[in-house]
Write a protein that holds these residues in place. Structure first.
Motif, mmCIF file in Angstrom:
data_model
loop_
_atom_site.group_PDB
_atom_site.id
_atom_site.type_symbol
_atom_site.label_atom_id
_atom_site.label_comp_id
_atom_site.label_asym_id
_atom_site.label_seq_id
_atom_site.Cartn_x
_atom_site.Cartn_y
_atom_site.Cartn_z
ATOM 1 N N ILE A 56 -12.154 -2.220 -7.065
ATOM 2 C CA ILE A 56 -13.161 -2.121 -6.008
ATOM 3 C C ILE A 56 -12.484 -2.104 -4.637
ATOM 4 O O ILE A 56 -12.861 -1.335 -3.746
ATOM 5 N N THR A 57 -11.459 -2.964 -4.466
ATOM 6 C CA THR A 57 -10.732 -3.010 -3.196
ATOM 7 C C THR A 57 -10.112 -1.663 -2.866
ATOM 8 O O THR A 57 -10.191 -1.184 -1.732
ATOM 9 N N MET A 58 -9.482 -1.034 -3.866
ATOM 10 C CA MET A 58 -8.834 0.249 -3.641
ATOM 11 C C MET A 58 -9.854 1.352 -3.356
ATOM 12 O O MET A 58 -9.619 2.222 -2.513
ATOM 13 N N GLN A 68 -3.249 3.128 2.379
ATOM 14 C CA GLN A 68 -1.895 2.618 2.614
ATOM 15 C C GLN A 68 -1.913 1.176 3.097
ATOM 16 O O GLN A 68 -1.056 0.367 2.722
ATOM 17 N N ASP A 69 -2.901 0.828 3.927
ATOM 18 C CA ASP A 69 -3.014 -0.545 4.408
ATOM 19 C C ASP A 69 -3.299 -1.499 3.250
ATOM 20 O O ASP A 69 -2.833 -2.647 3.245
ATOM 21 N N ALA A 70 -4.067 -1.042 2.272
ATOM 22 C CA ALA A 70 -4.371 -1.885 1.108
ATOM 23 C C ALA A 70 -3.105 -2.203 0.321
ATOM 24 O O ALA A 70 -2.931 -3.324 -0.180
ATOM 25 N N PHE A 71 -2.198 -1.225 0.202
ATOM 26 C CA PHE A 71 -0.924 -1.474 -0.481
ATOM 27 C C PHE A 71 -0.102 -2.523 0.270
ATOM 28 O O PHE A 71 0.473 -3.434 -0.334
ATOM 29 N N LEU A 72 -0.040 -2.383 1.588
ATOM 30 C CA LEU A 72 0.699 -3.347 2.397
ATOM 31 C C LEU A 72 0.091 -4.743 2.300
ATOM 32 O O LEU A 72 0.803 -5.750 2.239
ATOM 33 N N TYR A 429 5.512 3.312 -7.711
ATOM 34 C CA TYR A 429 6.375 2.932 -6.585
ATOM 35 C C TYR A 429 5.751 3.447 -5.298
ATOM 36 O O TYR A 429 5.360 4.604 -5.184
ATOM 37 N N TYR A 430 5.626 2.532 -4.340
ATOM 38 C CA TYR A 430 4.925 2.804 -3.090
ATOM 39 C C TYR A 430 5.942 3.026 -1.979
ATOM 40 O O TYR A 430 6.482 2.086 -1.394
ATOM 41 N N VAL A 431 6.194 4.283 -1.684
ATOM 42 C CA VAL A 431 7.156 4.634 -0.642
ATOM 43 C C VAL A 431 6.673 4.133 0.711
ATOM 44 O O VAL A 431 7.467 3.668 1.542
ATOM 45 N N HIS A 432 5.379 4.201 0.942
ATOM 46 C CA HIS A 432 4.827 3.762 2.226
ATOM 47 C C HIS A 432 5.180 2.296 2.499
ATOM 48 O O HIS A 432 5.536 1.939 3.629
ATOM 49 N N LEU A 505 -4.977 3.606 12.889
ATOM 50 C CA LEU A 505 -4.718 4.915 12.287
ATOM 51 C C LEU A 505 -5.270 4.947 10.870
ATOM 52 O O LEU A 505 -5.103 4.004 10.093
ATOM 53 N N ARG A 506 -5.909 6.058 10.521
ATOM 54 C CA ARG A 506 -6.428 6.247 9.166
ATOM 55 C C ARG A 506 -5.809 7.505 8.557
ATOM 56 O O ARG A 506 -5.341 8.386 9.259
#
Length: 528
Positions: A56-58, A68-72, A429-432, A505-506
């Motif tokens: 749900i969060t994603m 990308q912010d969610a990954f961070l 793997y999350y390059v961001h 930024l989005r």
């Protein structure tokens, strides 16, 4: 009747018992192998019951264009809990997968343990409706064959040819109408970048450009000569198909839920349009080789060159669309993020503009802009590198274990032990995230600072074009096109101002990432 019901019930019970025993035996085998490999379990990311909370969060993050912010945020949350946070075990919709941001693990996935991992069935099944058996969806011998066929098409001699770029660059410049005040107010320059790269890419790939930039000019007419489909419809269908496929990937094993009528219709439009050019190439209807404006140099056409080796129309189309996906999106997204960064930093804009003029002259009196010249323009390269660090065009990727194996680090209380990876486990793997780790890039990691690349020799912590045997074939082409466009814009405009930037930024994430909703700029033309 009772006997039949009893038999069915007993069969179900036997199946359950067999599954439980098999699962127990498999866990024991995995535990034994993990001990032999010196592995320790990684931290477990809290995701709620069956991983539903994370799902749900994603989904919400994607809707808000903040994926990308969610990954961070996930990594930051683990840091606050005082746990190792560079490799995590994740339960996601009742599926167990791994997430890593550690350069050592990424190197293992892509290079040192290349044969232990593959793209896998999720990537193949997700990409197949649009890209079929092209280079971005296949593994093993099929991928090796595609790589062998495509590599010669990205020879330096093709990348160095900037004559076609200038033609499409001038069409792009026509869209930047300067008013009496010497300013071009461009509502969304990113859209213009995507038209530019679509036109340039189709010129090289198909043998003729779609000229989407010209077709969108006021008063322009749009032809309908390619199997009854308009150029703009092809571009729209191409974008729609990529978006739907990317949404499916968020569900991992359940990607197929998104493969409905909307995706089928979009892919059919894309395929019908591309088939027109494939048929012409296979039937050799191009006639004599065309030449560029000087009338001397033979014009290179990707499709013609590839058709000499691939005669299967479906396979030819698959490879054509795969390269179009990379060739258009990577360059346009890089340009969008680069000019977003330059517009926010007038000091570095001025510095880069003076560098461009020193190397390549003014807009009205330019010096030759060559592949070598662009590569030797150090500050331009730093600016593009830093843009790709902060805003990698492919912010997340994955591999699937093809056998029981391990990755080098991430396990145990200190996160330094190897991690056991069972066969068929997806490793994301999350390059961001990796590109924004303070322990790698310093406390100013969130700042756009091109100078950080001065005298820096990057390793696996910097991965804008993937790495290992599957490293992007077209990386030099993308950097050359982006550099060429940027130099010409710098020559023409002495100043740039952003308009109505959002506080945060989005990003629009499909198979690649781009600015959302776009980029409104005011560009001030240089005098003389």
């Amino acid at each position: 009747m009772f006997g039949a019901i009893f038999l069915v019930g007993w069969s179900l019970c036997a199946l359950v018992i067999y599954s439980l025993i098999s699962s127990f035996v498999r866990r024991r085998q995995h535990a034994r192998l993990a001990r032999q490999l010196g592995c320790e379990p990684p931290p477990i990311l809290p995701t709620g019951f069956l991983g539903i909370r994370r799902a749900i969060t994603m989904m919400k993050a994607q809707q808000k264009r903040q994926l990308q912010d969610a990954f961070l945020n996930e990594r930051n949350a683990m840091q606050k809990m005082g746990k190792p946070c560079n490799t995590l075990k994740v339960e996601f919709l009742n599926q167990t997968l791994m997430v890593t941001y550690d350069p050592k693990n990424v190197q293992a996935l892509l290079a040192t343990q290349f044969k232990d991992f593959a793209l896998g069935p999720i990537r193949f099944g997700g990409f197949y409706p649009l890209l079929g058996t092209g280079i971005f969806s296949t593994d093993g011998s099929a991928w090796e064959h595609s790589r062998t066929m495509l590599r010669p098409q990205f020879a330096r001699s093709q990348v160095e040819d900037t004559a076609v770029e200038e033609y499409h660059l001038q069409n792009f410049m026509q869209a930047l109408q300067v008013g009496p005040d010497g300013c071009a107010d461009v509502e969304d320059i990113q859209t213009l970048f995507f038209r530019l790269t679509m036109d340039s890419a189709t010129e090289m790939l198909f043998g003729e450009s779609l000229d989407t930039q010209l077709s969108e000019m006021p008063g322009a007419t749009v032809s309908m000569t390619r199997n009854g489909l308009r150029e703009r419809d092809f571009a729209a269908a191409f974008d729609k198909a990529q978006y739907i496929i990317s949404e499916g990937f968020r569900l991992n094993e359940l990607y197929w839920i998104y493969q409905g009528r909307e995706l089928k219709n979009a892919c059919k439009n894309v395929h019908d349009f591309a088939d027109y050019f494939v048929k012409r190439a296979l039937n050799q209807e191009f006639g004599e080789k065309r030449t560029i404006e000087d009338g001397k140099k033979e014009k290179y056409v990707f499709l013609e060159a590839l058709a000499a080796d691939i005669r299967d129309p479906r396979k030819l189309r698959d490879e054509l669309l795969s390269i179009l996906t990379a060739g258009r999106d990577t360059t346009a997204a890089l340009l969008g993020y680069l000019w977003y960064s330059l517009a926010k930093d007038p000091v570095r804009y001025t510095k880069l503009r003076q560098t461009a003029i020193d190397h390549f002259g003014t807009y009205q009196h330019p010096k030759p802009i060559t592949f070598t010249g662009l590569k030797n323009c150090a500050y331009l390269q730093y600016c593009m590198n830093e843009t790709l660090r902060l805003f990698p065009v492919v912010p997340l990727n994955s591999r699937r274990a093809v056998r029981d194996t391990s990755i080098p680090v991430g396990g145990g209380a200190d996160g330094k032990s190897p991690v056991f990876v069972p066969k068929d486990t997806e490793v994301n793997y999350y390059v961001h995230v990796m590109h924004r780790m303070k322990e790698i890039w310093g406390p100013d990691v969130e700042d756009w600072k091109p100078e950080r690349f001065e005298n820096r020799k990057s390793g696996w912590e910097y991965l804008p074009f993937n790495g290992g045997p599957r490293i992007c074939l077209g990386q030099q082409s993308a950097l050359t096109k982006a550099g060429y466009t940027t130099v010409r814009l710098l020559q023409r405009f002495e100043r740039v101002e952003p308009v109505d930037l959002e506080p945060q930024l989005r990003h629009k994430v499909t198979l690649t990432s781009r600015l959302y909703p776009g980029l409104h700029l005011r560009l001030f033309e240089a005098s003389g």
